[in-house]
Each structure stands twice: as structure tokens, then as C-alpha cells.
Design a protein around this motif. Structure first.
Motif, short mmCIF file in Angstrom:
data_model
loop_
_atom_site.label_atom_id
_atom_site.label_comp_id
_atom_site.label_asym_id
_atom_site.label_seq_id
_atom_site.Cartn_x
_atom_site.Cartn_y
_atom_site.Cartn_z
N LEU A 54 7.58 7.38 16.92
CA LEU A 54 8.34 7.07 15.57
C LEU A 54 7.83 5.68 15.22
N ARG A 55 7.61 4.68 16.31
CA ARG A 55 7.19 3.44 15.65
C ARG A 55 5.57 3.52 15.15
N PHE A 56 4.96 4.34 15.45
CA PHE A 56 3.60 4.29 15.15
C PHE A 56 3.73 4.72 13.56
N ILE A 57 4.66 5.90 13.45
CA ILE A 57 4.80 6.42 12.11
C ILE A 57 5.23 5.28 11.15
N VAL A 58 6.14 4.66 11.43
CA VAL A 58 6.59 3.40 10.48
C VAL A 58 5.63 2.28 10.53
N TYR A 59 4.92 2.13 11.62
CA TYR A 59 3.65 1.11 11.69
C TYR A 59 2.91 1.68 10.45
N LYS A 60 2.40 2.90 10.39
CA LYS A 60 1.51 3.54 9.54
C LYS A 60 2.09 3.50 8.12
N PHE A 61 3.30 3.87 8.00
CA PHE A 61 3.83 3.85 6.83
C PHE A 61 4.08 2.40 5.77
N ARG A 62 4.27 1.47 6.71
CA ARG A 62 4.09 0.11 6.14
C ARG A 62 2.96 -0.31 5.44
N TRP A 63 1.87 0.34 6.23
CA TRP A 63 0.32 0.17 5.83
C TRP A 63 0.35 0.88 4.51
N GLN A 64 0.87 2.22 4.57
CA GLN A 64 0.78 3.22 3.23
C GLN A 64 1.38 2.34 1.99
N LEU A 65 2.51 1.87 2.33
CA LEU A 65 3.11 1.03 1.18
C LEU A 65 2.08 0.10 0.43
N PHE A 66 1.28 -0.87 1.64
CA PHE A 66 0.42 -1.78 1.29
C PHE A 66 -0.85 -1.07 0.34
N ALA A 67 -1.17 0.05 0.73
CA ALA A 67 -2.27 0.94 0.07
C ALA A 67 -1.88 1.18 -1.29
#
Length: 427
Positions: A54-67
Motif C-alpha cells: 500500500l505504501r509503495f502504491i502511495v509513493y508511486k501515486f505521488r509521482w504520478q501526480l508529478f508526471a
């Protein structure tokens, strides 16, 4: 289309019939943007505690927002990371290690290789630092094959295949609409810009492992204290005890000052992580041989293409009202203007850095604008970088918002489907 003409508009939600409706435009665009910004991300090893599912998904989702907000910055980041991995191949092969590849370079630079000295906790080493340790005989060359790296690479070929199919289908639709002069919506133009960035990300990160969670740990017999004594290195560091091996940020890098400004605005200019850092941030890019002129010019040219797509095609788009068209155009010009000022300020700041450091701060030897920026108190850093970052984000938010809200009223011809039979040979 003439953006000044607001006639023949269809207002509200248009249902799909013989031609396409609002849901077709919305679904095809948003699904393409989602696939592009999710599957293109090849991030460094996450921080401890973020490697759970779950934390990794949140970590990647933050970077998706950056993208979504900074897709062109992500391309420049991927390009410079590729350059660092590419340079590592030449360095290791000059040392006689012919098995070292670009994939190995990416793996090391993303925090995949950690060393365990006897006098401190383990920490990651990038490809440049690893070559230093091997060349000095402080550690044996690790035997890591491409198959070992591929085994922890979670690259989902199927997901990327689906994304590429979606990209091809969406692009063909847009090309067909352009040829038949039935137009695009602002949301579809925005999606094309994301496609442009994603294809570049795919190219530069082709050999970078996707979502690996298990680094390689190498035991060291020599202590960090002994290395510092032999190399006459300072014990103070920012990331790891081997920071003294890394080259300073190259003045030709277009994104290193950007990451500095983002850190000042959103991280309050402070390093909150315990030392030594347990992984390399995605923002850390230090090619051993610096940024090449060709890479710098490439990144500049890409910015022109990216904003040129918005401005050249966006000039012809139809909006529900004249103020909204002006708002879209001004926001795109604002981002382009900020990028232009930024690109002009970098060489000027580098040129005057020695004079500024000597005259204002009484420090000799400043060679880059980042060195001068580090001398400023936090309030001054925020005053310099805050307006730039917030204005850039605000203009991008306007473009993204307008892309969506213009769906409430579009010209009738935008709901026409492409007549593919016109592209077939016929009499």
C-alpha cells in the motif's frame, strides 16, 4: 477553428449515438493519460517503510501526480539518468569489466547496490562511487548479471503493450480528425502532449528496472574512516559517506536547479532524512562525466516542442467563451515564458556566480548558481524560488482545468466520428 466564434456549440452532456459523445471523449482521453503517467514511471528504490504494497502504491501515486503536472520535467530527468547510466558503461569497460551494461548503470544509480562497512550502517552507492571503490581495491567487483537484475524487474510488458496500443489508437484518431478537419477538443490536445512525453520516457528508461524492492548488499572489509583518511575526504556529507566521490552538479543541467527550487518550496529547504540516506531520491542525477552539450540542447529542444504543441494547435481550438481561450493561451505562454527566463538565468547565474559569491557573501571559488543559492538564508531562497514554482504550477493547473471544463460546450463537429472509409482507395 476560429477561437473567436462561439456558435454552433452543443451544451451539456452529449450522449453517444451514431457519433461519439462526451463520455467517449472523456474516457478515451483520461484512460490514455492514466496509462501514460502510470506505466512510464521507473522510480528509484523507495525509502524504508515505503516498500510495503500500500505504501509503495502511495509513493508511486505521488509521482504520478508529478508526471501529470510536470511531464516535460520527467522527460528531462529520465534523459539525464540515461546519460549517467550510459557513461558508467564506458567507465567500467575502461577498467576491464566488459559485462557492465546500461542496465547495470541504472540499477546502481537507483540505489540497487548497497555497501556494508564495518563502522556504519549500510548505504547505497551509485555507479560512479562503485567504480571508485573497485578501482581503489576497497571492494571487489560484484558479480551481478543482467539476468539477476531482470529477475527483480517488475516491468509489466503487457501493461506497456496495452498503453502503446492505446497510444497508437488515440493518435490515429487525432490524425484522422485533423485530416478530415473535424477538430480536437482541448482535452485531446492535452492528451497528445502526455503521449509525446511518455514515448520519450519509455525510450530513456527502457533499461531501467521497474519497481525493484530488493537491493544487492556488498560487504566491505575497510571502514569509512579509513577511506576518508586515505582520500583526505571530509567526514561531513549530505547523502552518504561517499558523497566526496560524486561530481558536483553540472551547470549545464536544466533540472538540477528546478529540483532545488521544489525542495525549497515543498520540503522547507531542510533534509529531514537520517544519514546516511538509505536510498537515492529520484531527483538526484550526477553523471560522472557531467551533462553533455548535446543532452542540454536536446532538453531545450524538447521544451520548445512540448509547449509549441500546446500553442500552435491550441491556437486553433474552440472554447465555450473568448475569455477561456485567452486564459488557456496566456497560461501556456506563462509557462513557456517562465521556462525561457529559467533557461536564461542559469547561464547568467553561472557566469556571475564567482562575483556574487565574492562580493555579497565573501566566499571565493563559487562556480555555479546552485552554490550561490545554497549561501542564501531560507527566507531568501523561498522569495526567489517560491513565486516561480507557484506560478508555474498555477498556469499548468489552469491548462489542465480548462481541458476538462471545456467539455461542457463543444462545437457540433467535434462529436463527429472519423469516417475511416475516406482513407481507403475508392472511386
Amino acid at each position: 477553428m476560429d477561437p473567436n466564434i462561439a456558435t454552433n456549440l452543443k451544451w451539456g452532456w452529449i450522449s453517444s449515438g451514431n457519433d461519439r459523445g462526451t463520455s467517449d471523449i472523456l474516457w478515451s482521453s483520461l484512460s490514455t493519460i492514466y496509462l501514460c503517467t502510470w506505466t512510464c514511471l521507473c522510480l528509484n528504490f523507495p525509502r524504508p517503510g515505503e516498500d510495503g504494497s500500500l505504501r509503495f502504491i502511495v509513493y508511486k501515486f505521488r509521482w504520478q501526480l508529478f508526471a501529470i503536472f510536470f511531464p516535460e520535467v520527467l522527460v528531462a530527468t529520465a534523459a539525464e539518468q540515461w546519460l549517467s547510466a550510459y557513461q558508467s558503461v564506458r567507465i567500467f569497460r575502461d577498467m576491464g569489466y566488459m559485462q557492465w551494461t546500461v542496465r547495470h548503470g541504472f540499477f546502481a544509480d537507483m540505489g540497487g547496490i548497497r555497501v556494508q562497512p564495518p563502522d556504519t550502517q549500510s548505504f547505497p552507492v551509485d555507479s560512479h562511487q562503485l567504480s571508485f571503490l573497485v578501482q581503489k581495491n576497497y571492494i571487489a567487483m560484484p558479480h551481478i548479471s543482467q539476468e539477476d537484475i531482470k529477475s527483480i524487474d517488475k516491468a509489466d510488458g503487457f501493461a506497456r503493450l496495452i498503453t502503446l496500443i492505446q497510444i497508437a489508437w488515440f493518435s490515429l484518431q487525432c490524425i484522422g480528425r485533423g485530416i478530415q478537419h473535424i477538430g480536437l477538443s482541448p482535452l485531446e490536445l492535452t492528451t497528445l502532449a502526455f503521449i509525446l512525453c511518455t514515448l520519450h520516457d519509455y525510450f530513456f528508461w527502457y533499461y531501467k528496472p521497474l519497481d525493484p524492492l530488493r537491493p544487492e548488499i556488498l560487504q566491505m572489509d575497510i571502514s569509512i574512516a579509513e577511506i576518508n583518511e586515505k582520500e583526505e575526504a571530509r567526514e561531513q556529507y549530505t547523502f552518504t559517506p561517499l558523497d566526496f566521490v560524486s561530481s558536483p552538479p553540472d551547470a549545464k543541467s536544466l533540472i538540477t536547479p528546478f529540483w532545488f527550487g521544489i525542495g525549497v518550496v515543498f520540503d522547507h529547504g531542510k533534509d529531514k532524512h537520517p544519514k546516511p540516506r538509505q536510498t537515492f531520491p529520484n531527483t538526484r542525477i550526477l553523471p560522472a562525466e557531467g551533462i553533455t552539450w548535446s543532452m542540454m540542447w536536446y532538453c531545450l529542444f524538447f521544451q520548445i516542442i512540448y509547449f509549441g504543441l500546446h500553442l500552435s494547435v491550441g491556437w486553433l481550438l474552440a472554447f465555450p467563451s473568448r475569455p477561456e481561450w485567452y486564459l488557456w493561451t496566456i497560461a501556456n505562454f506563462a509557462d513557456l515564458g517562465l521556462i525561457t527566463v529559467y533557461c536564461i538565468a542559469l547561464p547568467l547565474g553561472t557566469y556571475f556566480a564567482p562575483w556574487i559569491g565574492r562580493t555579497i557573501f565573501g566566499v571565493e571559488g563559487a562556480t555555479s548558481i546552485l552554490e550561490v543559492a545554497e549561501m542564501l538564508p531560507y527566507w531568501a531562497k523561498l522569495a526567489v524560488h517560491g513565486p516561480f514554482v507557484l506560478a508555474y504550477i498555477g498556469a499548468r493547473l489552469i491548462v489542465l482545468t480548462e481541458s476538462l471544463i471545456t467539455l461542457r460546450a463543444l462545437p457540433a463537429q467535434l462529436y463527429l466520428d472519423v469516417n475511416w472509409s475516406n482513407f481507403l482507395p475508392h472511386i
